[in-house]
Design a protein around this motif. Structure first.
Motif, mmCIF file in Angstrom:
data_model
loop_
_atom_site.group_PDB
_atom_site.id
_atom_site.type_symbol
_atom_site.label_atom_id
_atom_site.label_comp_id
_atom_site.label_asym_id
_atom_site.label_seq_id
_atom_site.Cartn_x
_atom_site.Cartn_y
_atom_site.Cartn_z
ATOM 1 N N ARG A 170 1.080 64.603 9.923
ATOM 2 C CA ARG A 170 2.215 64.140 10.738
ATOM 3 C C ARG A 170 3.469 64.919 10.357
ATOM 4 O O ARG A 170 3.789 65.037 9.172
ATOM 5 N N PRO A 171 4.184 65.512 11.340
ATOM 6 C CA PRO A 171 5.424 66.224 11.020
ATOM 7 C C PRO A 171 6.488 65.245 10.509
ATOM 8 O O PRO A 171 6.336 64.035 10.708
ATOM 9 N N PRO A 172 7.559 65.698 9.848
ATOM 10 C CA PRO A 172 7.957 67.101 9.718
ATOM 11 C C PRO A 172 7.222 67.830 8.587
ATOM 12 O O PRO A 172 6.741 67.212 7.650
ATOM 13 N N PHE A 173 7.148 69.174 8.723
ATOM 14 C CA PHE A 173 6.571 70.045 7.708
ATOM 15 C C PHE A 173 7.659 71.013 7.250
ATOM 16 O O PHE A 173 8.526 71.385 8.036
ATOM 17 N N THR A 174 7.582 71.438 5.983
ATOM 18 C CA THR A 174 8.560 72.432 5.506
ATOM 19 C C THR A 174 7.995 73.836 5.742
ATOM 20 O O THR A 174 6.781 74.008 5.931
ATOM 21 N N ARG A 175 8.887 74.824 5.664
ATOM 22 C CA ARG A 175 8.442 76.209 5.859
ATOM 23 C C ARG A 175 7.433 76.599 4.779
ATOM 24 O O ARG A 175 6.439 77.273 5.062
ATOM 25 N N ASN A 176 7.680 76.154 3.541
ATOM 26 C CA ASN A 176 6.743 76.504 2.457
ATOM 27 C C ASN A 176 5.362 75.888 2.670
ATOM 28 O O ASN A 176 4.340 76.528 2.411
ATOM 29 N N GLU A 177 5.356 74.648 3.162
ATOM 30 C CA GLU A 177 4.057 73.998 3.446
ATOM 31 C C GLU A 177 3.326 74.771 4.549
ATOM 32 O O GLU A 177 2.107 74.994 4.473
ATOM 33 N N GLU A 178 4.079 75.181 5.557
ATOM 34 C CA GLU A 178 3.452 75.905 6.675
ATOM 35 C C GLU A 178 2.930 77.266 6.214
ATOM 36 O O GLU A 178 1.843 77.685 6.615
ATOM 37 N N MET A 179 3.706 77.940 5.357
ATOM 38 C CA MET A 179 3.258 79.253 4.862
ATOM 39 C C MET A 179 2.002 79.091 4.017
ATOM 40 O O MET A 179 1.052 79.887 4.129
ATOM 41 N N ALA A 180 1.977 78.053 3.169
ATOM 42 C CA ALA A 180 0.812 77.823 2.311
ATOM 43 C C ALA A 180 -0.431 77.562 3.163
ATOM 44 O O ALA A 180 -1.514 78.124 2.907
ATOM 45 N N LEU A 181 -0.275 76.756 4.223
ATOM 46 C CA LEU A 181 -1.409 76.444 5.112
ATOM 47 C C LEU A 181 -1.910 77.716 5.809
ATOM 48 O O LEU A 181 -3.115 77.993 5.845
ATOM 49 N N MET A 182 -0.980 78.497 6.332
ATOM 50 C CA MET A 182 -1.370 79.705 7.078
ATOM 51 C C MET A 182 -2.053 80.722 6.163
ATOM 52 O O MET A 182 -3.034 81.364 6.556
ATOM 53 N N LYS A 183 -1.523 80.835 4.927
ATOM 54 C CA LYS A 183 -2.129 81.796 3.979
ATOM 55 C C LYS A 183 -3.518 81.322 3.571
ATOM 56 O O LYS A 183 -4.477 82.097 3.555
ATOM 57 N N ARG A 184 -3.621 80.024 3.239
ATOM 58 C CA ARG A 184 -4.892 79.475 2.753
ATOM 59 C C ARG A 184 -5.993 79.639 3.797
ATOM 60 O O ARG A 184 -7.138 79.939 3.477
ATOM 61 N N LEU A 185 -5.625 79.474 5.074
ATOM 62 C CA LEU A 185 -6.636 79.504 6.122
ATOM 63 C C LEU A 185 -6.728 80.873 6.815
ATOM 64 O O LEU A 185 -7.488 81.038 7.764
ATOM 65 N N GLY A 186 -5.949 81.818 6.350
ATOM 66 C CA GLY A 186 -6.027 83.180 6.918
ATOM 67 C C GLY A 186 -5.643 83.227 8.393
ATOM 68 O O GLY A 186 -6.300 83.926 9.190
ATOM 69 N N VAL A 187 -4.594 82.497 8.755
ATOM 70 C CA VAL A 187 -4.200 82.396 10.173
ATOM 71 C C VAL A 187 -3.626 83.732 10.665
ATOM 72 O O VAL A 187 -2.775 84.325 10.013
ATOM 73 N N THR A 188 -4.112 84.184 11.826
ATOM 74 C CA THR A 188 -3.582 85.419 12.435
ATOM 75 C C THR A 188 -2.737 85.104 13.679
ATOM 76 O O THR A 188 -1.864 85.893 14.039
ATOM 77 N N HIS A 189 -3.022 83.963 14.352
ATOM 78 C CA HIS A 189 -2.324 83.600 15.586
ATOM 79 C C HIS A 189 -1.943 82.111 15.553
ATOM 80 O O HIS A 189 -2.707 81.290 15.043
ATOM 81 N N LEU A 190 -0.773 81.828 16.095
ATOM 82 C CA LEU A 190 -0.308 80.435 16.178
ATOM 83 C C LEU A 190 -0.056 80.115 17.643
ATOM 84 O O LEU A 190 0.707 80.820 18.313
ATOM 85 N N VAL A 191 -0.718 79.064 18.151
ATOM 86 C CA VAL A 191 -0.466 78.635 19.535
ATOM 87 C C VAL A 191 0.377 77.363 19.477
ATOM 88 O O VAL A 191 -0.007 76.375 18.835
ATOM 89 N N ALA A 192 1.538 77.408 20.139
ATOM 90 C CA ALA A 192 2.471 76.271 20.086
ATOM 91 C C ALA A 192 3.053 76.014 21.463
ATOM 92 O O ALA A 192 3.149 76.921 22.293
ATOM 93 N N LYS A 193 3.452 74.756 21.687
ATOM 94 C CA LYS A 193 4.197 74.415 22.906
ATOM 95 C C LYS A 193 5.683 74.558 22.614
ATOM 96 O O LYS A 193 6.120 74.254 21.491
ATOM 97 N N ASP A 194 6.450 74.941 23.615
ATOM 98 C CA ASP A 194 7.891 75.104 23.405
ATOM 99 C C ASP A 194 8.573 73.725 23.426
ATOM 100 O O ASP A 194 9.424 73.438 24.269
ATOM 101 N N ALA A 195 8.175 72.913 22.458
ATOM 102 C CA ALA A 195 8.656 71.535 22.402
ATOM 103 C C ALA A 195 10.109 71.465 21.932
ATOM 104 O O ALA A 195 10.858 70.574 22.317
ATOM 105 N N GLY A 196 10.521 72.410 21.083
ATOM 106 C CA GLY A 196 11.874 72.374 20.530
ATOM 107 C C GLY A 196 11.995 71.308 19.454
ATOM 108 O O GLY A 196 11.016 70.627 19.119
ATOM 109 N N GLY A 197 13.196 71.195 18.874
ATOM 110 C CA GLY A 197 13.428 70.165 17.856
ATOM 111 C C GLY A 197 13.119 70.668 16.464
ATOM 112 O O GLY A 197 12.420 71.678 16.282
ATOM 113 N N GLY A 198 13.636 69.924 15.480
ATOM 114 C CA GLY A 198 13.517 70.366 14.097
ATOM 115 C C GLY A 198 12.230 69.949 13.415
ATOM 116 O O GLY A 198 11.858 70.503 12.378
#
Ligand code: NAP
Length: 251
Positions: A170-198
Protein backbone atom coordinates in the motif's frame (compact mmCIF):
# COMPACT_ATOMS: atom_id res chain seq x y z
CA UNK A 1 -24.57 22.58 3.14
CA UNK A 2 -25.39 18.99 2.36
CA UNK A 3 -22.59 17.66 0.18
CA UNK A 4 -22.16 14.33 -1.61
CA UNK A 5 -18.54 13.44 -2.32
CA UNK A 6 -17.79 10.72 -4.87
CA UNK A 7 -14.63 9.28 -3.34
CA UNK A 8 -12.03 6.56 -3.70
CA UNK A 9 -8.97 8.80 -3.28
CA UNK A 10 -6.98 10.14 -0.33
CA UNK A 11 -8.03 13.67 -1.39
CA UNK A 12 -11.69 12.71 -1.02
CA UNK A 13 -11.03 11.64 2.59
CA UNK A 14 -9.14 14.86 3.39
CA UNK A 15 -11.89 16.96 1.80
CA UNK A 16 -14.65 15.15 3.71
CA UNK A 17 -12.72 15.70 6.96
CA UNK A 18 -12.19 19.40 6.21
CA UNK A 19 -15.82 20.03 5.23
CA UNK A 20 -17.11 18.12 8.26
CA UNK A 21 -14.88 20.23 10.54
CA UNK A 22 -16.39 23.36 8.93
CA UNK A 23 -19.89 22.18 9.88
CA UNK A 24 -21.09 20.87 6.50
CA UNK A 25 -23.13 17.66 6.30
CA UNK A 26 -20.94 15.38 4.23
CA UNK A 27 -21.59 11.95 2.76
CA UNK A 28 -18.76 10.13 0.99
CA UNK A 29 -19.65 7.54 -1.61
CA UNK A 30 -17.34 4.62 -2.42
CA UNK A 31 -17.66 2.06 -5.21
CA UNK A 32 -16.81 -0.72 -2.75
CA UNK A 33 -13.78 -2.09 -4.57
CA UNK A 34 -11.36 -2.15 -1.60
CA UNK A 35 -11.92 -4.17 1.55
CA UNK A 36 -10.59 -1.76 4.19
CA UNK A 37 -10.95 1.79 2.87
CA UNK A 38 -9.90 4.81 4.95
CA UNK A 39 -12.88 6.13 6.92
CA UNK A 40 -13.69 9.80 6.28
CA UNK A 41 -15.58 11.96 8.77
CA UNK A 42 -19.28 12.33 8.10
CA UNK A 43 -21.44 9.61 6.56
CA UNK A 44 -20.29 6.84 4.26
CA UNK A 45 -22.28 4.95 1.62
CA UNK A 46 -20.86 2.07 -0.42
CA UNK A 47 -21.76 0.65 -3.85
CA UNK A 48 -22.78 1.90 -7.29
CA UNK A 49 -25.85 4.12 -7.71
CA UNK A 50 -27.11 2.42 -10.87
CA UNK A 51 -25.88 4.77 -13.57
CA UNK A 52 -26.83 8.41 -14.17
CA UNK A 53 -30.49 7.74 -13.27
CA UNK A 54 -29.56 6.23 -9.91
CA UNK A 55 -27.14 9.01 -9.02
CA UNK A 56 -29.65 11.71 -10.02
CA UNK A 57 -32.34 9.99 -7.92
CA UNK A 58 -30.00 9.77 -4.91
CA UNK A 59 -29.11 13.48 -5.13
CA UNK A 60 -32.79 14.42 -5.39
CA UNK A 61 -34.01 11.99 -2.73
CA UNK A 62 -31.39 12.95 -0.13
CA UNK A 63 -31.63 16.67 -1.01
CA UNK A 64 -27.93 17.32 -1.57
CA UNK A 65 -26.98 20.94 -2.22
CA UNK A 66 -23.66 20.12 -3.91
CA UNK A 67 -21.95 17.22 -5.66
CA UNK A 68 -18.16 16.78 -5.55
CA UNK A 69 -16.41 14.39 -7.91
CA UNK A 70 -13.22 13.47 -6.06
CA UNK A 71 -12.78 10.11 -7.79
CA UNK A 72 -9.48 8.90 -9.22
CA UNK A 73 -8.50 10.57 -12.54
CA UNK A 74 -8.98 7.20 -14.28
CA UNK A 75 -12.52 6.65 -12.94
CA UNK A 76 -13.92 8.14 -16.15
CA UNK A 77 -17.34 6.50 -16.07
CA UNK A 78 -18.21 7.84 -12.63
CA UNK A 79 -16.96 11.32 -13.57
CA UNK A 80 -19.15 11.33 -16.69
CA UNK A 81 -22.14 10.19 -14.61
CA UNK A 82 -21.48 13.00 -12.13
CA UNK A 83 -21.62 15.65 -14.89
CA UNK A 84 -24.81 14.21 -16.39
CA UNK A 85 -26.62 13.65 -13.07
CA UNK A 86 -25.72 17.09 -11.66
CA UNK A 87 -27.03 18.77 -14.83
CA UNK A 88 -30.22 16.72 -14.73
CA UNK A 89 -31.15 17.63 -11.15
CA UNK A 90 -29.64 21.12 -11.41
CA UNK A 91 -27.22 20.71 -8.51
CA UNK A 92 -23.78 22.34 -8.76
CA UNK A 93 -20.77 20.06 -9.32
CA UNK A 94 -17.14 20.58 -8.36
CA UNK A 95 -14.45 18.20 -9.63
CA UNK A 96 -11.34 17.72 -7.51
CA UNK A 97 -8.63 16.40 -9.81
CA UNK A 98 -4.98 16.29 -8.83
CA UNK A 99 -2.44 17.47 -11.43
CA UNK A 100 -0.76 14.83 -13.62
CA UNK A 101 2.81 13.66 -12.97
CA UNK A 102 5.63 15.98 -14.10
CA UNK A 103 8.04 14.31 -16.51
CA UNK A 104 11.67 15.16 -15.64
CA UNK A 105 13.69 16.69 -18.49
CA UNK A 106 15.33 13.99 -20.64
CA UNK A 107 13.35 11.20 -18.94
CA UNK A 108 11.97 10.08 -22.31
CA UNK A 109 8.71 8.53 -21.08
CA UNK A 110 6.79 6.59 -23.71
CA UNK A 111 3.21 7.89 -23.58
CA UNK A 112 0.36 5.58 -24.55
CA UNK A 113 -3.43 5.91 -24.56
CA UNK A 114 -4.45 2.82 -22.59
CA UNK A 115 -3.31 -0.47 -21.02
CA UNK A 116 -3.66 -2.36 -24.32
CA UNK A 117 -1.24 0.04 -26.03
CA UNK A 118 1.14 -0.27 -23.05
CA UNK A 119 1.15 -4.07 -23.34
CA UNK A 120 1.87 -3.87 -27.09
CA UNK A 121 4.72 -1.40 -26.59
CA UNK A 122 6.81 -3.66 -24.33
CA UNK A 123 9.88 -5.14 -26.02
CA UNK A 124 10.55 -8.88 -26.02
CA UNK A 125 12.24 -10.02 -22.78
CA UNK A 126 11.33 -6.95 -20.69
CA UNK A 127 11.15 -7.23 -16.87
CA UNK A 128 8.18 -5.04 -16.09
CA UNK A 129 6.94 -3.41 -12.90
CA UNK A 130 3.19 -3.08 -13.52
CA UNK A 131 1.45 -0.47 -11.38
CA UNK A 132 -1.88 -0.17 -13.20
CA UNK A 133 -4.02 -1.70 -10.44
CA UNK A 134 -5.24 -5.26 -10.17
CA UNK A 135 -8.27 -4.84 -12.45
CA UNK A 136 -6.53 -4.00 -15.71
CA UNK A 137 -4.08 -6.86 -16.11
CA UNK A 138 -5.85 -8.69 -18.95
CA UNK A 139 -3.92 -7.15 -21.91
CA UNK A 140 -0.56 -8.09 -20.35
CA UNK A 141 -1.45 -11.79 -20.00
CA UNK A 142 -0.88 -12.35 -23.74
CA UNK A 143 2.77 -11.24 -23.33
CA UNK A 144 4.32 -14.57 -22.32
CA UNK A 145 7.69 -13.24 -23.55
CA UNK A 146 7.98 -10.67 -20.71
CA UNK A 147 8.22 -10.99 -16.94
CA UNK A 148 5.73 -8.99 -14.85
CA UNK A 149 5.91 -7.83 -11.25
CA UNK A 150 2.34 -6.79 -10.47
CA UNK A 151 2.09 -4.37 -7.59
CA UNK A 152 -1.36 -3.70 -6.15
CA UNK A 153 -2.98 -2.88 -2.80
CA UNK A 154 -5.04 -6.07 -2.82
CA UNK A 155 -4.34 -9.42 -4.51
CA UNK A 156 -5.32 -9.67 -8.21
CA UNK A 157 -8.56 -11.60 -8.80
CA UNK A 158 -7.40 -13.12 -12.09
CA UNK A 159 -5.47 -16.39 -12.26
CA UNK A 160 -2.12 -15.14 -13.46
CA UNK A 161 0.39 -17.18 -15.52
CA UNK A 162 3.85 -18.15 -14.23
CA UNK A 163 5.55 -15.07 -15.68
CA UNK A 164 3.55 -12.87 -13.24
CA UNK A 165 4.74 -12.20 -9.70
CA UNK A 166 2.29 -10.34 -7.40
CA UNK A 167 3.61 -7.83 -4.86
CA UNK A 168 0.94 -6.62 -2.42
CA UNK A 169 1.79 -3.22 -0.93
CA UNK A 170 0.00 0.00 0.00
CA UNK A 171 1.44 3.43 -0.93
CA UNK A 172 3.09 5.77 -0.09
CA UNK A 173 6.53 4.39 -1.02
CA UNK A 174 9.87 6.21 -0.70
CA UNK A 175 12.32 6.62 -3.57
CA UNK A 176 14.82 4.36 -1.78
CA UNK A 177 12.22 1.63 -1.33
CA UNK A 178 11.31 1.86 -5.01
CA UNK A 179 14.96 1.74 -6.09
CA UNK A 180 15.61 -1.29 -3.87
CA UNK A 181 12.57 -3.10 -5.35
CA UNK A 182 13.54 -2.31 -8.94
CA UNK A 183 17.16 -3.37 -8.40
CA UNK A 184 16.23 -6.57 -6.55
CA UNK A 185 13.83 -7.64 -9.28
CA UNK A 186 15.93 -6.46 -12.23
CA UNK A 187 13.18 -4.17 -13.55
CA UNK A 188 13.80 -2.78 -17.06
CA UNK A 189 10.36 -1.19 -17.72
CA UNK A 190 7.77 0.50 -15.52
CA UNK A 191 4.13 0.76 -16.64
CA UNK A 192 2.19 3.44 -14.76
CA UNK A 193 -1.03 5.42 -15.07
CA UNK A 194 -0.72 9.20 -15.09
CA UNK A 195 -2.54 9.33 -11.77
CA UNK A 196 -0.49 12.23 -10.36
CA UNK A 197 -0.15 12.98 -6.65
CA UNK A 198 2.62 12.39 -4.16
CA UNK A 199 1.64 8.91 -2.96
CA UNK A 200 3.06 7.04 -5.96
CA UNK A 201 5.49 9.47 -7.61
CA UNK A 202 8.62 7.94 -5.99
CA UNK A 203 8.57 5.06 -8.49
CA UNK A 204 9.07 7.57 -11.31
CA UNK A 205 12.04 9.18 -9.57
CA UNK A 206 13.50 5.74 -8.89
CA UNK A 207 12.94 4.72 -12.51
CA UNK A 208 14.70 7.87 -13.68
CA UNK A 209 17.71 7.23 -11.43
CA UNK A 210 18.00 3.60 -12.58
CA UNK A 211 17.33 4.34 -16.28
CA UNK A 212 14.22 2.16 -16.22
CA UNK A 213 12.01 2.94 -19.26
CA UNK A 214 8.69 4.45 -18.13
CA UNK A 215 5.55 3.69 -20.15
CA UNK A 216 3.00 6.27 -19.03
CA UNK A 217 -0.70 5.72 -19.69
CA UNK A 218 -2.43 9.03 -20.40
CA UNK A 219 -5.54 10.10 -18.51
CA UNK A 220 -8.92 9.41 -20.06
CA UNK A 221 -10.84 12.38 -21.43
CA UNK A 222 -13.51 13.70 -19.05
CA UNK A 223 -16.47 15.96 -19.86
CA UNK A 224 -16.01 19.60 -18.82
CA UNK A 225 -16.76 20.54 -15.21
CA UNK A 226 -15.65 23.26 -12.80
CA UNK A 227 -12.37 21.83 -11.49
CA UNK A 228 -9.93 22.47 -8.66
CA UNK A 229 -6.63 20.66 -8.30
CA UNK A 230 -6.10 20.47 -4.54
CA UNK A 231 -8.02 19.85 -1.32
CA UNK A 232 -7.07 23.37 -0.17
CA UNK A 233 -8.67 24.90 -3.27
CA UNK A 234 -11.78 22.76 -2.82
CA UNK A 235 -12.12 23.88 0.81
CA UNK A 236 -11.62 27.51 -0.25
CA UNK A 237 -14.38 27.01 -2.83
CA UNK A 238 -16.80 25.90 -0.10
CA UNK A 239 -15.70 28.64 2.31
CA UNK A 240 -17.75 31.06 0.19
CA UNK A 241 -20.93 29.27 1.35
CA UNK A 242 -22.32 29.17 4.90
CA UNK A 243 -22.09 25.71 6.44
CA UNK A 244 -25.58 25.69 7.90
CA UNK A 245 -28.73 27.66 7.26
CA UNK A 246 -29.00 30.42 9.85
CA UNK A 247 -32.33 31.80 10.99
CA UNK A 248 -32.68 35.36 12.20
CA UNK A 249 -35.68 36.26 14.34
CA UNK A 250 -36.76 39.87 14.35
CA UNK A 251 -37.86 41.17 17.77
P1 NAP B 1 -15.46 3.85 -13.04
O1 NAP B 1 -15.04 2.87 -14.08
O2 NAP B 1 -15.42 5.28 -13.38
O3 NAP B 1 -16.93 3.54 -12.52
C1 NAP B 1 -17.60 2.31 -12.76
C2 NAP B 1 -18.84 2.26 -11.89
O4 NAP B 1 -18.46 2.07 -10.52
C3 NAP B 1 -19.64 3.55 -11.88
O5 NAP B 1 -20.49 3.63 -13.01
C4 NAP B 1 -20.39 3.42 -10.57
O6 NAP B 1 -21.44 2.48 -10.66
C5 NAP B 1 -19.33 2.79 -9.67
N1 NAP B 1 -18.57 3.80 -8.94
C6 NAP B 1 -17.35 4.32 -9.25
N2 NAP B 1 -16.95 5.19 -8.31
C7 NAP B 1 -17.94 5.23 -7.40
C8 NAP B 1 -18.13 5.97 -6.17
N3 NAP B 1 -17.19 6.80 -5.70
N4 NAP B 1 -19.30 5.78 -5.49
C9 NAP B 1 -20.25 4.92 -5.95
N5 NAP B 1 -20.12 4.20 -7.09
C10 NAP B 1 -18.98 4.36 -7.80
O7 NAP B 1 -14.61 3.62 -11.70
P2 NAP B 1 -13.31 2.68 -11.47
O8 NAP B 1 -12.21 3.15 -12.32
O9 NAP B 1 -13.75 1.26 -11.49
O10 NAP B 1 -12.97 3.09 -9.96
C11 NAP B 1 -13.81 2.68 -8.90
C12 NAP B 1 -13.46 3.49 -7.68
O11 NAP B 1 -12.10 3.26 -7.34
C13 NAP B 1 -13.63 5.00 -7.90
O12 NAP B 1 -14.38 5.50 -6.84
C14 NAP B 1 -12.22 5.55 -7.92
O13 NAP B 1 -12.14 6.81 -7.27
C15 NAP B 1 -11.41 4.49 -7.19
N6 NAP B 1 -10.07 4.30 -7.77
C16 NAP B 1 -9.94 4.04 -9.09
C17 NAP B 1 -8.67 3.88 -9.62
C18 NAP B 1 -8.46 3.63 -11.10
O14 NAP B 1 -7.29 3.50 -11.52
N7 NAP B 1 -9.51 3.55 -11.91
C19 NAP B 1 -7.54 3.98 -8.79
C20 NAP B 1 -7.72 4.25 -7.42
C21 NAP B 1 -9.00 4.40 -6.93
P3 NAP B 1 -22.95 2.93 -10.97
O15 NAP B 1 -23.00 3.25 -12.43
O16 NAP B 1 -23.75 1.74 -10.57
O17 NAP B 1 -23.26 4.14 -10.12
Amino acid sequence: MKILILGGTSEAVELANGLDERGHQVTTSLAGRTQAPRQPKGKLRVGGFGGVDGLADAIRHDKYDYLVDATHPFAAEMSAHAVAAAARVNVPLLRLERPPFMEPALAGWWRVENVTAAAEKLPHGASVLLTVGRQQLEPFIARRDCRFIVRSIEAPELDLPDNFEPVIARPPFTRNEEMALMKRLGVTHLVAKDAGGGMTSAKLEAGFMLKVQVIMISRPHLPDAETVSSVGDALAHFDQFPARKRFFFLP
